[in-house]
Design an enzyme around this catalytic site. Structure first.
Site, mmCIF file in Angstrom:
data_model
loop_
_atom_site.group_PDB
_atom_site.id
_atom_site.type_symbol
_atom_site.label_atom_id
_atom_site.label_comp_id
_atom_site.label_asym_id
_atom_site.label_seq_id
_atom_site.Cartn_x
_atom_site.Cartn_y
_atom_site.Cartn_z
ATOM 1 N N GLY A 111 8.783 17.967 1.378
ATOM 2 C CA GLY A 111 8.575 16.678 0.700
ATOM 3 C C GLY A 111 9.917 16.058 0.393
ATOM 4 N N GLY B 196 12.444 14.954 -3.738
ATOM 5 C CA GLY B 196 12.658 16.087 -2.842
ATOM 6 C C GLY B 196 13.984 16.002 -2.106
ATOM 7 N N VAL C 112 5.884 16.858 -3.550
ATOM 8 C CA VAL C 112 5.065 15.750 -3.033
ATOM 9 C C VAL C 112 4.233 15.186 -4.187
ATOM 10 C CG1 VAL C 112 4.968 16.844 -0.753
ATOM 11 C CG2 VAL C 112 3.076 17.197 -2.346
ATOM 12 N N SER D 168 12.756 17.178 -14.664
ATOM 13 C CA SER D 168 12.974 15.830 -15.199
ATOM 14 C C SER D 168 14.414 15.390 -14.985
ATOM 15 C CB SER D 168 12.657 15.764 -16.696
ATOM 16 O OG SER D 168 12.887 14.446 -17.151
ATOM 17 N N LYS E 165 6.357 19.988 -19.409
ATOM 18 C CA LYS E 165 6.830 18.773 -18.731
ATOM 19 C C LYS E 165 5.897 17.600 -19.040
ATOM 20 C CE LYS E 165 9.085 15.825 -16.404
ATOM 21 N NZ LYS E 165 8.742 15.165 -15.207
ATOM 22 N N HIS F 254 6.761 16.500 -22.446
ATOM 23 C CA HIS F 254 8.049 15.801 -22.323
ATOM 24 C C HIS F 254 7.804 14.344 -21.932
ATOM 25 C CE1 HIS F 254 11.154 14.135 -19.671
ATOM 26 N NE2 HIS F 254 12.062 14.843 -20.327
ATOM 27 N N ASN F 255 6.954 14.147 -20.922
ATOM 28 C CA ASN F 255 6.693 12.780 -20.466
ATOM 29 C C ASN F 255 5.934 11.975 -21.519
ATOM 30 O OD1 ASN F 255 7.905 13.632 -18.108
ATOM 31 N ND2 ASN F 255 6.408 12.657 -16.781
ATOM 32 N N GLU G 133 8.423 10.894 -23.818
ATOM 33 C CA GLU G 133 9.156 9.822 -23.109
ATOM 34 C C GLU G 133 8.438 8.473 -23.298
ATOM 35 O OE1 GLU G 133 10.359 10.964 -19.021
ATOM 36 O OE2 GLU G 133 9.290 9.170 -18.368
ATOM 37 N N TYR G 134 7.122 8.485 -23.159
ATOM 38 C CA TYR G 134 6.343 7.247 -23.359
ATOM 39 C C TYR G 134 6.559 6.709 -24.783
ATOM 40 C CZ TYR G 134 3.192 7.515 -19.206
ATOM 41 O OH TYR G 134 2.643 7.529 -17.945
ATOM 42 N N LYS H 254 1.961 6.646 -14.231
ATOM 43 C CA LYS H 254 1.487 7.487 -13.132
ATOM 44 C C LYS H 254 0.539 8.577 -13.616
ATOM 45 C CE LYS H 254 5.034 6.661 -9.689
ATOM 46 N NZ LYS H 254 6.382 6.536 -10.278
ATOM 47 N N ARG I 114 0.718 0.636 -23.020
ATOM 48 C CA ARG I 114 0.917 0.344 -21.586
ATOM 49 C C ARG I 114 -0.387 -0.205 -20.998
ATOM 50 N NH1 ARG I 114 4.858 4.578 -18.373
ATOM 51 N NH2 ARG I 114 6.351 4.904 -20.041
ATOM 52 N N ARG J 39 -21.037 12.537 -43.446
ATOM 53 C CA ARG J 39 -21.592 13.395 -42.399
ATOM 54 C C ARG J 39 -22.740 14.237 -42.941
ATOM 55 N NH1 ARG J 39 -18.496 17.322 -40.764
ATOM 56 N NH2 ARG J 39 -19.370 17.461 -38.666
ATOM 57 N N HIS K 253 -24.435 17.942 -42.160
ATOM 58 C CA HIS K 253 -23.318 18.656 -41.526
ATOM 59 C C HIS K 253 -22.567 19.554 -42.506
ATOM 60 C CE1 HIS K 253 -23.915 16.734 -37.721
ATOM 61 N NE2 HIS K 253 -23.841 15.525 -38.244
HETATM 62 N N1 LIG Z 1 10.419 9.800 -9.267
HETATM 63 C C1 LIG Z 1 10.701 10.448 -10.393
HETATM 64 O O1 LIG Z 1 11.486 10.002 -11.248
HETATM 65 C C2 LIG Z 1 10.073 11.778 -10.665
HETATM 66 C C3 LIG Z 1 9.007 12.242 -9.898
HETATM 67 N N2 LIG Z 1 8.479 13.474 -10.152
HETATM 68 C C4 LIG Z 1 7.365 13.986 -9.351
HETATM 69 O O2 LIG Z 1 7.866 14.443 -8.088
HETATM 70 C C5 LIG Z 1 6.868 14.311 -7.082
HETATM 71 C C6 LIG Z 1 7.424 13.491 -5.930
HETATM 72 O O3 LIG Z 1 7.781 12.222 -6.453
HETATM 73 P P1 LIG Z 1 8.717 11.205 -5.675
HETATM 74 O O4 LIG Z 1 9.741 11.947 -4.898
HETATM 75 O O5 LIG Z 1 9.151 10.199 -6.668
HETATM 76 O O6 LIG Z 1 7.652 10.544 -4.672
HETATM 77 P P2 LIG Z 1 7.873 9.663 -3.362
HETATM 78 O O7 LIG Z 1 6.800 8.647 -3.390
HETATM 79 O O8 LIG Z 1 9.284 9.224 -3.210
HETATM 80 O O9 LIG Z 1 7.564 10.696 -2.180
HETATM 81 C C7 LIG Z 1 6.276 11.238 -2.026
HETATM 82 C C8 LIG Z 1 6.353 12.415 -1.092
HETATM 83 O O10 LIG Z 1 5.051 13.016 -1.041
HETATM 84 C C9 LIG Z 1 4.693 13.201 0.328
HETATM 85 N N3 LIG Z 1 3.258 13.229 0.468
HETATM 86 C C10 LIG Z 1 2.355 12.374 -0.050
HETATM 87 N N4 LIG Z 1 1.105 12.746 0.287
HETATM 88 C C11 LIG Z 1 1.220 13.857 1.058
HETATM 89 C C12 LIG Z 1 0.297 14.704 1.694
HETATM 90 N N5 LIG Z 1 -1.014 14.497 1.594
HETATM 91 N N6 LIG Z 1 0.769 15.764 2.387
HETATM 92 C C13 LIG Z 1 2.091 15.985 2.474
HETATM 93 N N7 LIG Z 1 3.022 15.216 1.875
HETATM 94 C C14 LIG Z 1 2.595 14.156 1.179
HETATM 95 C C15 LIG Z 1 5.330 12.031 1.026
HETATM 96 O O11 LIG Z 1 5.370 12.266 2.408
HETATM 97 P P3 LIG Z 1 5.403 11.048 3.474
HETATM 98 O O12 LIG Z 1 6.846 10.632 3.568
HETATM 99 O O13 LIG Z 1 4.885 11.650 4.722
HETATM 100 O O14 LIG Z 1 4.522 9.963 2.935
HETATM 101 C C16 LIG Z 1 6.707 12.034 0.347
HETATM 102 O O15 LIG Z 1 7.538 13.035 0.876
HETATM 103 C C17 LIG Z 1 5.654 13.677 -7.776
HETATM 104 O O16 LIG Z 1 4.795 14.689 -8.198
HETATM 105 C C18 LIG Z 1 6.289 12.983 -8.989
HETATM 106 O O17 LIG Z 1 5.391 12.795 -10.037
HETATM 107 C C19 LIG Z 1 9.001 14.301 -11.105
HETATM 108 C C20 LIG Z 1 10.051 13.900 -11.876
HETATM 109 C C21 LIG Z 1 10.653 12.605 -11.746
HETATM 110 O O1 LIG Z 2 8.558 12.489 -14.718
HETATM 111 C C1 LIG Z 2 9.226 11.487 -14.757
HETATM 112 C C2 LIG Z 2 10.393 11.406 -15.667
HETATM 113 O O2 LIG Z 2 10.470 12.483 -16.525
HETATM 114 C C3 LIG Z 2 8.866 10.335 -13.870
HETATM 115 O O3 LIG Z 2 9.847 9.366 -13.814
HETATM 116 C C4 LIG Z 2 7.516 9.796 -14.196
HETATM 117 O O4 LIG Z 2 6.967 9.234 -13.003
HETATM 118 C C5 LIG Z 2 7.514 8.718 -15.236
HETATM 119 O O5 LIG Z 2 6.190 8.448 -15.608
HETATM 120 P P1 LIG Z 2 5.500 7.009 -15.478
HETATM 121 O O6 LIG Z 2 5.655 6.586 -14.023
HETATM 122 O O7 LIG Z 2 4.078 7.259 -15.881
HETATM 123 O O8 LIG Z 2 6.242 6.077 -16.402
#
Ligand SMILES: NC(=O)C1=CN([C@@H]2O[C@H](COP(=O)(O)OP(=O)(O)OC[C@H]3O[C@@H](n4cnc5c(N)ncnc54)[C@H](OP(=O)(O)O)[C@@H]3O)[C@@H](O)[C@H]2O)C=CC1
Ligand SMILES: O=C(CO)[C@H](O)[C@H](O)COP(=O)(O)O
Length: 492
Positions: A17, A22, A84, A138, A192, A195-196, A199-200, A270, A297, A460, A466
């Site tokens: 991913g 990733g 992913v 995070s 985590k 934590h989020n 964060e909200y 999200k 939100r 109640r 109750h």
């Molecule tokens: N962005 C952030 O700030 C943070 C994100 N996260 C978490 O990290 C994870 C990844 O987020 P992020 O990198 O931002 O996401 P992106 O949208 O940038 O990337 C999503 C990834 O998931 C893959 N994917 C989606 N569906 C499938 C599937 N069915 N099978 C295989 N691969 C799949 C995509 O592949 P493809 O390229 O083929 O579509 C891509 O590599 C999520 O769980 C997110 O909540 C955690 C902390 C912070």
């Molecule tokens: O995990 C995170 C930070 O710690 C991500 O940035 C997360 O996607 C933020 O949540 P939202 O999109 O619901 O604001």
């Protein structure tokens, strides 16, 4: 570009991913000396990563065109990180990896998965002799690249293997890695999630402070950027306050308008805030700050409802602040700062309460001081404040209530007069402050020697038998409300 077939067992760790998180996590691992196998569902992302960073200057990447080659390229016992989207995508990838792995191998899910999914996946993997680690990560894009805060769950044995790698690539605070084993199965993803949620709440109280200052002082965003930047020098020192100043200072080049005035005022989410609130309801822990922030939100995104209510007269008054008087202006700014600080104490206190209740419910031995310590750098809620939380739990690991412990007890009592003034002023002026207001109500609720919950118990008992307890006698009681003279019976 054709991705070559990787040599067997040529990588120390793999990342499946290569989206925002990733790709950056893989680069972080490579920069720290690990040979990193990389693959993605669509090969374009793998090719892009290798084209941009695969010249060896950032370390060794072992790209693979498909999951078979990816797994084959990992040294045994294999460690594969999934990064992913949470939910079905994570299940699909986990199952594909597991089908190609052997007992003793480790699958690590670093996405924002729901902790109950992680508990299920860990049991599923364990039945096949595999380790499954749900690790909260995070820090966003920059954190993943330069050092995030990492919260791995799973077995101690899996941490023995993963810990050195994760501790090396994590952020460091005063030389200490911002990574620690949190507990079994879903513990890492549970913390985590909270934590989020925090964060909200943190983001919402900052937004409420901004809105009050903007209306109360009729101040431009750039002026308020200076206010937030100055707050970042003191006890509110945090990443979120720092980036708030940056966002407020940003001007849209083509129009010359502050960017914040051009962004549509509907906050997205999200899901992690919603999960925190749902889980808190299951645990019966009042996380009012997180709850109000999540609902705020939702309300901001309620397009039809906002449109329908737009013309309603709120009979709002003015703030009554003479912003040309520096004394009045500064006093208002200080009140808002104190209100923010008090609300922040409430939100963190509630979040740590939830962690304590979640740990008890799931049998996790979570070190709350240790957790606060790994949130001091790398993560989105990193703040000077977390140093005080670390110390408070180190002094007393079984604290019943964070906000009643020093230094928070003293600070919230000092700040609460400001919070009262700010909430009252906001109510008169018609400015929504859901987290400020709920934080004040929560504070008044828990410090109250006697609550109207007694009346609710009476109601109640009246409509549903109750029962209630009495303050003067042990036992369970019921009043026969429909009978002449309403006699009381003891039922237990
Ligand atoms: N962005 C952030 O700030 C943070 C994100 N996260 C978490 O990290 C994870 C990844 O987020 P992020 O990198 O931002 O996401 P992106 O949208 O940038 O990337 C999503 C990834 O998931 C893959 N994917 C989606 N569906 C499938 C599937 N069915 N099978 C295989 N691969 C799949 C995509 O592949 P493809 O390229 O083929 O579509 C891509 O590599 C999520 O769980 C997110 O909540 C955690 C902390 C912070
Ligand atoms: O995990 C995170 C930070 O710690 C991500 O940035 C997360 O996607 C933020 O949540 P939202 O999109 O619901 O604001």
């Amino acid at each position: 570009m054709t991705i070559p077939i990787p040599a067997p067992a040529s990588a120390d760790i793999g990342v499946y991913g290569l989206g925002v998180m990733g790709a950056n996590l893989a680069r972080n691992l490579a920069r720290n000396g690990y040979r990193v196998a990389v693959t993605n569902r669509s090969a374009a992302r793998t090719e892009k990563l290798v084209a941009a960073h695969g010249d060896g200057s950032e370390g060794v990447f072992v790209p693979a065109a498909d999951i078979d080659r990816f797994v084959a390229s990992l040294e045994r016992p294999r460690v594969a990180i999934i990064m992913v989207l949470a939910g079905a995508a994570t299940d699909e990838v986990m199952e594909q990896l597991a089908a190609r792995m052997e007992p003793g191998d480790i699958i690590v899910d670093c996405g924002n998965s729901l902790f109950t999914d992680t508990i299920r996946r860990e049991a599923w993997a364990r039945a096949r002799g595999l380790h499954f680690v749900g690790a909260g990560v995070s820090g966003g894009e920059e954190g993943a690249l330069w050092g995030p805060s990492i919260m791995p769950g799973g077995t101690p044995e899996s941490y023995d293997r993963l810990g050195p790698m994760f501790e090396k690539i994590s952020a460091h605070y005063q030389g200490q890695p911002c990574c620690a084993h949190i507990g079994a199965d879903g513990a890492g993803h549970f913390v985590k999630m909270v934590h989020n949620g925090i964060e909200y709440a943190d983001m919402q109280v900052i937004a409420e402070a901004y809105d009050l200052l903007r209306h109360g002082l009729d101040a431009a965003p750039a002026t308020l950027a200076d206010v937030f930047a100055s707050w970042n020098e003191g006890e509110l020192d945090s990443y979120l306050i720092e980036i708030t100043a940056e966002v407020l200072r940003q001007v849209d080049a083509p129009t010359g308008t502050p960017l914040v005035d051009l962004i549509v005022d509907r906050a997205s989410q999200k899901g992690t805030g919603k999960w925190t609130v749902q889980t808190a309801l299951d645990l019966a822990v009042p996380v009012t700050g997180i709850g109000e922030a999540t609902f705020a939100r939702g309300a901001s995104s309620g397009v039809r409802q906002r449109e329908a209510a737009r013309a309603l007269d709120g009979h709002a008054g003015g703030f009554g602040i003479d912003s040309s008087d520096p004394g009045a202006r500064d006093a208002f700014i200080e009140d808002v700062r104190q209100a923010l600080y008090a609300s922040k104490i409430v939100a963190y206190s509630q979040g740590f309460d939830m962690i304590a209740e979640g740990a008890a419910a799931h049998g996790w031995d979570i070190d709350k001081g240790g957790l606060a310590s790994i949130w001091r750098a790398g993560c989105i809620i990193r703040a000077a404040f977390l140093d005080d939380i670390t110390r408070a739990y180190a002094a007393r690991p079984d604290l019943p209530l964070l906000l009643a412990a020093e230094p928070f007890a003293t600070r919230i009592q000092q700040a609460v007069p400001s919070l009262r003034r700010v909430v009252a002023l906001a109510a008169v002026a018609g400015v929504p402050v859901p987290v400020f207001a709920s934080s004040l109500s929560y504070f008044d609720t828990i410090r109250s020697p006697r609550l109207p919950a007694a009346l609710i118990q009476g109601q109640r008992d009246f409509f549903g038998s109750h029962t209630y307890h009495r303050i003067d006698r042990p036992g369970t009681f019921h009043t026969l409300w429909a009978q002449e003279g309403r006699p009381e019976e003891q039922w237990g």
